[in-house]
Design a protein around this motif. Structure first.
Motif, PDB file in Angstrom:
ATOM      1  N   GLY A 149      21.178  28.585  53.026  1.00  0.00           N
ATOM      2  CA  GLY A 149      21.693  28.890  54.359  1.00  0.00           C
ATOM      3  C   GLY A 149      23.182  29.141  54.383  1.00  0.00           C
ATOM      4  O   GLY A 149      23.677  29.905  55.215  1.00  0.00           O
ATOM      5  N   ALA A 150      23.909  28.520  53.453  1.00  0.00           N
ATOM      6  CA  ALA A 150      25.365  28.710  53.419  1.00  0.00           C
ATOM      7  C   ALA A 150      25.754  30.133  53.050  1.00  0.00           C
ATOM      8  O   ALA A 150      26.843  30.592  53.398  1.00  0.00           O
ATOM      9  N   THR A 152      24.307  32.961  54.073  1.00  0.00           N
ATOM     10  CA  THR A 152      24.222  33.838  55.248  1.00  0.00           C
ATOM     11  C   THR A 152      24.990  33.309  56.448  1.00  0.00           C
ATOM     12  O   THR A 152      24.951  33.924  57.515  1.00  0.00           O
ATOM     13  N   LEU A 153      25.682  32.197  56.296  1.00  0.00           N
ATOM     14  CA  LEU A 153      26.371  31.585  57.433  1.00  0.00           C
ATOM     15  C   LEU A 153      27.497  32.474  57.953  1.00  0.00           C
ATOM     16  O   LEU A 153      27.574  32.765  59.162  1.00  0.00           O
ATOM     17  N   ASN A 156      26.232  35.946  59.442  1.00  0.00           N
ATOM     18  CA  ASN A 156      25.646  35.744  60.774  1.00  0.00           C
ATOM     19  C   ASN A 156      26.730  35.495  61.823  1.00  0.00           C
ATOM     20  O   ASN A 156      26.645  36.003  62.957  1.00  0.00           O
ATOM     21  N   TYR A 157      27.721  34.715  61.457  1.00  0.00           N
ATOM     22  CA  TYR A 157      28.812  34.437  62.400  1.00  0.00           C
ATOM     23  C   TYR A 157      29.546  35.727  62.766  1.00  0.00           C
ATOM     24  O   TYR A 157      29.866  35.963  63.946  1.00  0.00           O
ATOM     25  N   ASN A 239      19.314  21.148  65.492  1.00  0.00           N
ATOM     26  CA  ASN A 239      20.276  22.076  64.893  1.00  0.00           C
ATOM     27  C   ASN A 239      21.706  21.676  65.290  1.00  0.00           C
ATOM     28  O   ASN A 239      22.203  22.070  66.341  1.00  0.00           O
ATOM     29  N   THR A 241      24.437  22.092  63.011  1.00  0.00           N
ATOM     30  CA  THR A 241      25.390  23.023  62.403  1.00  0.00           C
ATOM     31  C   THR A 241      25.612  24.251  63.279  1.00  0.00           C
ATOM     32  O   THR A 241      26.746  24.682  63.512  1.00  0.00           O
ATOM     33  N   GLY A 242      24.517  24.835  63.783  1.00  0.00           N
ATOM     34  CA  GLY A 242      24.649  26.017  64.632  1.00  0.00           C
ATOM     35  C   GLY A 242      25.429  25.738  65.895  1.00  0.00           C
ATOM     36  O   GLY A 242      26.303  26.516  66.296  1.00  0.00           O
ATOM     37  N   ILE A 245      29.143  25.387  65.213  1.00  0.00           N
ATOM     38  CA  ILE A 245      29.845  26.635  64.915  1.00  0.00           C
ATOM     39  C   ILE A 245      30.041  27.478  66.169  1.00  0.00           C
ATOM     40  O   ILE A 245      31.131  28.021  66.402  1.00  0.00           O
TER      41      ILE A 245
END
Length: 314
Positions: A149-150, A152-153, A156-157, A239, A241-242, A245
């Motif tokens: 996941g890191a 594509t983090l 995506n942001y 969730n 983390t999402g 952010i």
């Protein structure tokens, strides 16, 4: 003489006529077997109760801490020395817990619904249609699960920032529109278990592809869709983390439950100028746990039904 008679009886037993039933083996008395069964049953119950107590202890500790005053939250007593049930009334004034619950419920339901529908549609396409390169394309979809996941983090942001959705709830449920490789693989296995003759008969009757999906495939594999819904609901509900952010720089009332509890821990901390009112954090943590407990209690039978029906082939 006795030894000779014994050997003769053994030889006679070894060469007895075919079809003659063998002598019944010696059995222990019923009391010995019952004693052994009771012993094994008692050991099993002791192990199960010990494991249940081990898993239930954190929840019991949380319930106990939510009923304690400020100075007794971390005294590790399962039975509070001083009961303060008014914590459950005061928490709504100290924290915008109702707003956090509403935001999390909306995001979790939207993400779970979109993820279930999108993954189901893609999985049905891989299971029903036959076209060149289908296996290669399906392999590419599965290969996306290998990416952490890191990785594509940041992309995506940047995408959500370019679209102008930073500080909103859209990034927390919008990604569900594209499905998930794991859920696509899971539901594809269910769809492949549906007899193809049902689809061919429906096609003869004039049913279109959309009708095959909505009237035959999806209803017959409903337990798998419920499993996907529950898994994605839990993932969206937890969730952190999402939310950290995309929502951390916005209004506090727009926070979700995980981010809100983290905010409460920071605000009540004495190092941040708070008074150490962690009892309200415990109440909030317990309140936001109840929806997940109820949801999984309701959907528990669908797990068994989905696993059993997934093993059947038409």
């Amino acid at each position: 003489m006795t030894t000779t008679a014994t050997n003769q009886s053994e030889i006679t037993a070894a060469v007895r006529a075919p079809g003659t039933p063998a002598p019944a083996p010696r059995r222990r008395g019923p009391e010995g077997w019952r004693l052994r069964e009771w012993l094994f049953e008692g050991i099993r119950w002791i192990i199960l109760l010990a494991l249940a107590a081990l898993f239930m202890y954190p929840l019991l500790w949380l319930v106990s801490a939510s009923l304690k005053p400020r100075g007794e939250v971390f005294d590790n007593r399962l039975i509070p020395k001083t009961f303060t049930p008014e914590n459950y009334v005061e928490v709504w004034d100290r924290l915008p817990l109702l707003s956090w619950l509403g935001n999390s419920i909306f995001i979790a339901v939207a993400a779970a619904l979109l993820m279930t529908l999108a993954s189901s549609a893609v999985a049905f396409g891989f299971a029903y249609f036959r076209f060149p390169g289908k296996n290669i394309l399906f392999g590419i979809v599965l290969a996306t699960m290998m990416l952490p996941g890191a990785v594509t983090l940041i992309p995506n942001y940047l995408i959500w920032k370019y679209l102008g959705f930073l500080g909103t709830h859209v990034p927390l449920w919008g990604g569900a529109l594209f499905g998930s490789a794991f859920y696509i693989f899971l539901m594809r296995q269910f769809y492949m278990g549906v007899p193809r003759e049902l689809f061919e008969a429906a096609r003869v009757d004039g049913c279109g592809y959309f009708g095959l999906f909505t009237r035959i495939a999806f209803p017959l594999t409903l337990p798998s869709a419920i499993i996907v819904f529950l898994f994605e609901f839990q993932a969206a509900w937890n969730n952190f983390t999402g939310a950290l952010i995309y929502l951390n720089f916005g209004d506090v009332e727009d926070y979700t439950v995980p981010l809100g509890i983290n905010y409460a821990m920071t605000q009540f901390s004495p190092t941040a100028g708070g008074e150490g009112d962690y009892q309200y954090v415990m109440v909030a943590a317990l309140v936001v746990t109840l929806p997940m407990l109820l949801l999984f209690a309701f959907g528990q039978r669908y797990f068994i039904q989905g696993l059993s029906s997934g093993g059947l082939k038409g």
